[in-house]
Every structure is written in structure tokens, then in C-alpha cells.
Design a protein around this motif. Structure first.
Motif, PDB file in Angstrom:
ATOM      1  N   HIS A   1       0.770  -1.249  -0.136  1.00  0.00           N
ATOM      2  CA  HIS A   1      -0.160  -0.046  -0.052  1.00  0.00           C
ATOM      3  C   HIS A   1       0.887   1.263   0.107  1.00  0.00           C
ATOM      4  CE1 HIS A   1      -2.631  -3.315   1.063  1.00  0.00           C
ATOM      5  NE2 HIS A   1      -3.672  -2.466   0.760  1.00  0.00           N
ATOM      6  N   VAL A   2       0.332   2.328  -0.352  1.00  0.00           N
ATOM      7  CA  VAL A   2       0.945   3.748  -0.822  1.00  0.00           C
ATOM      8  C   VAL A   2       0.349   4.687   0.223  1.00  0.00           C
ATOM      9  CG1 VAL A   2       1.797   3.048  -2.920  1.00  0.00           C
ATOM     10  CG2 VAL A   2      -0.205   4.086  -2.707  1.00  0.00           C
TER      11      VAL A   2
ATOM     12  N   PHE B   1      -1.274   8.212   0.897  1.00  0.00           N
ATOM     13  CA  PHE B   1      -2.225   9.030   0.255  1.00  0.00           C
ATOM     14  C   PHE B   1      -1.763  10.518   0.393  1.00  0.00           C
ATOM     15  CE2 PHE B   1      -6.672  10.889  -0.008  1.00  0.00           C
ATOM     16  CZ  PHE B   1      -6.991  10.259  -0.885  1.00  0.00           C
ATOM     17  N   GLY B   2      -0.958  11.074  -0.611  1.00  0.00           N
ATOM     18  CA  GLY B   2      -0.645  12.484  -0.620  1.00  0.00           C
ATOM     19  C   GLY B   2       0.394  12.610   0.607  1.00  0.00           C
TER      20      GLY B   2
ATOM     21  N   ARG C   1      -2.885   5.239   4.221  1.00  0.00           N
ATOM     22  CA  ARG C   1      -2.330   4.271   3.354  1.00  0.00           C
ATOM     23  C   ARG C   1      -3.483   3.538   2.437  1.00  0.00           C
ATOM     24  NH1 ARG C   1       3.266   4.790   3.049  1.00  0.00           N
ATOM     25  NH2 ARG C   1       3.397   2.823   2.119  1.00  0.00           N
TER      26      ARG C   1
ATOM     27  N   PRO D   1      -2.632   0.670  -4.343  1.00  0.00           N
ATOM     28  CA  PRO D   1      -2.183   1.520  -5.471  1.00  0.00           C
ATOM     29  C   PRO D   1      -2.971   1.180  -6.754  1.00  0.00           C
ATOM     30  CG  PRO D   1      -0.769  -0.634  -5.203  1.00  0.00           C
ATOM     31  CD  PRO D   1      -1.809  -0.527  -4.163  1.00  0.00           C
TER      32      PRO D   1
ATOM     33  N   SER E   1      -6.746  15.161  -2.047  1.00  0.00           N
ATOM     34  CA  SER E   1      -6.711  14.429  -3.044  1.00  0.00           C
ATOM     35  C   SER E   1      -7.185  15.123  -4.405  1.00  0.00           C
ATOM     36  CB  SER E   1      -7.380  12.979  -3.032  1.00  0.00           C
ATOM     37  OG  SER E   1      -8.654  13.045  -2.748  1.00  0.00           O
TER      38      SER E   1
ATOM     39  N   CYS F   1      -0.157  19.089  -8.104  1.00  0.00           N
ATOM     40  CA  CYS F   1      -0.368  18.029  -7.132  1.00  0.00           C
ATOM     41  C   CYS F   1       0.792  17.371  -6.515  1.00  0.00           C
ATOM     42  CB  CYS F   1      -1.294  16.877  -7.516  1.00  0.00           C
ATOM     43  SG  CYS F   1      -3.083  17.403  -8.061  1.00  0.00           S
TER      44      CYS F   1
ATOM     45  N   ALA G   1      -2.584  13.755  -3.415  1.00  0.00           N
ATOM     46  CA  ALA G   1      -3.015  12.300  -3.924  1.00  0.00           C
ATOM     47  C   ALA G   1      -3.514  12.495  -5.317  1.00  0.00           C
ATOM     48  CB  ALA G   1      -3.644  11.356  -3.015  1.00  0.00           C
TER      49      ALA G   1
ATOM     50  N   LEU H   1      -5.701  10.372  -8.063  1.00  0.00           N
ATOM     51  CA  LEU H   1      -6.390   9.364  -8.436  1.00  0.00           C
ATOM     52  C   LEU H   1      -7.304   9.349  -9.757  1.00  0.00           C
ATOM     53  CD1 LEU H   1      -8.528   9.623  -5.087  1.00  0.00           C
ATOM     54  CD2 LEU H   1      -6.206   8.554  -5.375  1.00  0.00           C
TER      55      LEU H   1
ATOM     56  N   THR I   1      -1.129   8.164  -7.578  1.00  0.00           N
ATOM     57  CA  THR I   1      -1.347   7.498  -6.440  1.00  0.00           C
ATOM     58  C   THR I   1      -1.918   6.236  -6.533  1.00  0.00           C
ATOM     59  OG1 THR I   1      -1.306   9.503  -5.206  1.00  0.00           O
ATOM     60  CG2 THR I   1      -1.977   7.577  -3.955  1.00  0.00           C
ATOM     61  N   SER I   2      -3.147   6.113  -7.176  1.00  0.00           N
ATOM     62  CA  SER I   2      -3.935   5.014  -7.289  1.00  0.00           C
ATOM     63  C   SER I   2      -4.991   5.250  -8.404  1.00  0.00           C
ATOM     64  CB  SER I   2      -4.788   4.680  -5.907  1.00  0.00           C
ATOM     65  OG  SER I   2      -5.390   3.650  -5.933  1.00  0.00           O
TER      66      SER I   2
END
Length: 322
Positions: A3-4, A6-7, A12, A15, A183, A203, A209, A211, A279-280
Motif C-alpha cells: 500500500h502507498v 495517500f498524498g 495508506r 495502489p 486528493s 499536485c 494524492a 486518483l 497514487t491510485s
């Protein structure tokens, strides 16, 4: 699955995010291709099994039924504290002058309706679903701040808008001590890269983050040019986003995928994930291989030559998706 961040937050997330616009009552709203609850069930379950902890929906998807279905299935299959649940506000939910938008009245009304449909007392991420030109951004940001302080949301996010608008929203929060946007959910893929000019650098600089929605360009990047699906035949909005000149890019994806011996979706997602600002990506899934390709893309590393081949045919285009 690793997991990564979030900004700039301590949150977390996986991804890959499961986009839940695909799940809802097909007889309601604007998505006649959406899957009903029983058809959606295996996708929610498989996403959780794969390590995906991030689920994104919106109040307007299938006239609220997406939230209802996603809420019930997540309550059945997951521990609420283990998942990151996101929804959105802006689209029109009822007739009348205050049936949509980002006024204080609309936000305070819609968060309660969303929580009721989702069957939870809070969402982890509450996002404005577009820019509202009729409401002062200060009114919107303060209302979102109050939603957070009331415990109904943990973080707030934004979606497709101009970079100057997002900068203005960030500044409003900073000047007044309100909850900061964590985000940006924006339109970004191989067929639409205008976000690289201003939004993605903003960003990255601000620790926001990213998305991306429609990372596979409504499926155009996953199949040969001109192939039709049930969704393409009923997706009026998607028909406004891309153009015939994009065929060269789609063909390039096919060539790289053939050379690697993998599905096109994995190549298109792997390209997106190369960008450190991302991010994801939000991936929709209506067939089992959609989820498998999304997860497999996380371990596919493209070479510089492959990335260059994918990017070579892109040309500037008008803003789309706001």
C-alpha cells in the motif's frame, strides 16, 4: 500488495482503487450497463482478496443505488476499519433549485443521504465531483470542513477542474484554517494527457494524492480500435472524451502488449503507474479479468523505449471531462 501513502497524509491505500460506478441498479440513473447487487458481489469480494482496500463511488451513480450496493457488500465482506471508502457530491439528486451543486445546504444534505445509503457513520474520503461555478469556493470548503469536524468524513478531495481552480480551493482552506484537500480525482490516461501541463505538477508540489479516473479510456485502451461493447453503445459521456486520431495510440498499446505477451489493459495501466505523481488509478471491473489485469499491472515495468512508443502519437487537445 504494497500500500502507498495517500498524498501528504498518514493514510495508506492500495495502489489500485476499485471504481464502483459499475455497480448499481441498471434501471435507474445513467448507467444501463451497471451490475446489480448479485452480479457485483464477486468483484467486491475478489478486490478485497487481492489486497485492494480503496473503494470509490458517488451519490449520483445509478441514482444512489451504487452507494447502497457497495455499502451492503462491504459491510458483508470487510471490516469497516480496514477499508478506505470514498464517495462524491455535486451531481443532481432531486428536482428543485437545491437538488445538486456544492452549496452548504447541498453538502450537508447529501452527506447524510450518502451515509444512510452506504450504511456507515462516516466516509474516509468525501469528494466534490466537479467545480460549482454558482457557489463561492469558500462556502464549499467551509462546509466540507464542518463535515470533517462532525466526524462524517476523514478527508476531503476534489475532482476534475482547472489547476487554477484547485489552487484557489487550496488557498481558501489555508487562509481560513479549514480542512485541506488531500486528493485530486482527474481524467488522465494515454489518450488524455492534458493534466501533465498544470494539474499533475501542482499536485506533486502540494503533496496531493492523484486518483485518475478512466485510466483505460472507457476501455478503448483494452481492445482493438472500433470494437463495440454494451457500455460503448450506452455511454454518451464517454463519446465526448476521445477522437478518431487516438487510433494510433491504441494501436501502439496493442503492439507493446503483443510484444510482452500480456493484455493491453496491463500495459496501459503500467504506463500510468510510471508517473510518480499518480497514487491510485480508479479501475472499473465488470468481468473477472478486469481486476486480474489491474493487479498484474502493478508488477509490469515498461522500458523507456516502450513508454516512448506509447507516448509518440499523442497530440494536444481541448480540455475534456470537467
Amino acid at each position: 500488495m504494497e500500500h502507498v501513502a495517500f498524498g501528504r497524509t498518514g493514510l495508506r491505500v492500495s495502489p489500485v482503487t476499485l471504481g464502483c460506478m459499475s455497480y448499481g441498479d441498471p434501471a435507474r440513473g445513467a448507467h444501463p450497463w451497471s451490475l446489480d447487487e448479485e452480479s457485483a458481489r464477486p468483484f467486491i469480494r475478489r478486490a478485497l482478496e487481492a489486497g485492494i482496500n480503496f473503494f470509490d463511488t458517488a451519490n449520483v451513480y445509478s441514482d444512489g443505488t451504487s452507494e447502497e450496493i457497495v455499502g451492503r457488500l462491504l459491510n458483508e465482506y470487510a471490516d469497516r476499519d480496514d477499508i478506505v471508502l470514498a464517495t462524491k457530491v455535486f451531481g443532481r439528486m432531486r428536482p428543485g433549485p437545491n437538488g445538486g451543486g456544492l452549496s452548504r445546504k447541498a453538502i450537508m444534505t447529501e452527506i447524510d443521504h450518502s451515509l444512510r445509503r452506504l450504511g456507515t457513520d462516516h466516509v474516509d474520503l468525501y469528494q466534490i465531483h466537479r467545480w460549482d461555478p454558482r457557489t463561492p469556493i469558500e462556502e464549499t470548503v467551509e462546509a466540507l470542513h464542518d463535515v470533517v469536524k462532525a466526524g462524517k468524513a476523514r478527508y476531503v478531495g476534489a475532482s476534475s477542474m482547472y489547476a487554477w481552480q484547485f489552487a484557489k480551493a487550496l488557498k481558501a482552506a489555508e487562509l481560513n484554517g479549514w480542512t485541506r484537500f488531500a486528493s485530486m480525482q482527474n481524467h488522465y490516461n494515454l489518450l488524455y494527457r492534458e493534466e501533465e501541463r498544470e494539474m499533475l505538477p501542482l499536485c506533486a508540489d502540494e503533496g496531493i494524492a492523484v486518483l485518475p479516473w478512466s485510466p483505460l479510456a472507457r476501455g478503448l485502451l483494452t481492445r482493438e480500435w472500433g470494437a463495440e461493447t454494451e457500455r460503448t453503445r450506452g455511454d454518451a459521456f464517454g463519446g465526448t472524451l476521445y477522437r478518431d486520431e487516438d487510433r494510433a495510440i491504441v494501436d501502439a498499446v496493442g503492439a507493446v502488449a503483443e510484444g510482452r505477451g500480456v493484455p493491453r489493459a496491463r500495459v496501459a495501466l503500467a504506463w500510468l503507474l510510471r508517473n510518480p505523481a499518480v497514487t491510485s488509478p480508479i479501475v472499473g471491473a465488470t468481468r473477472p479479468h478486469h481486476l486480474e489485469d489491474a493487479v498484474a499491472a502493478l508488477s509490469l515495468e515498461l522500458t523507456g523505449d516502450e513508454a516512448a512508443a506509447l507516448e509518440r502519437h499523442y497530440t494536444p487537445r481541448p480540455v475534456a471531462g470537467h
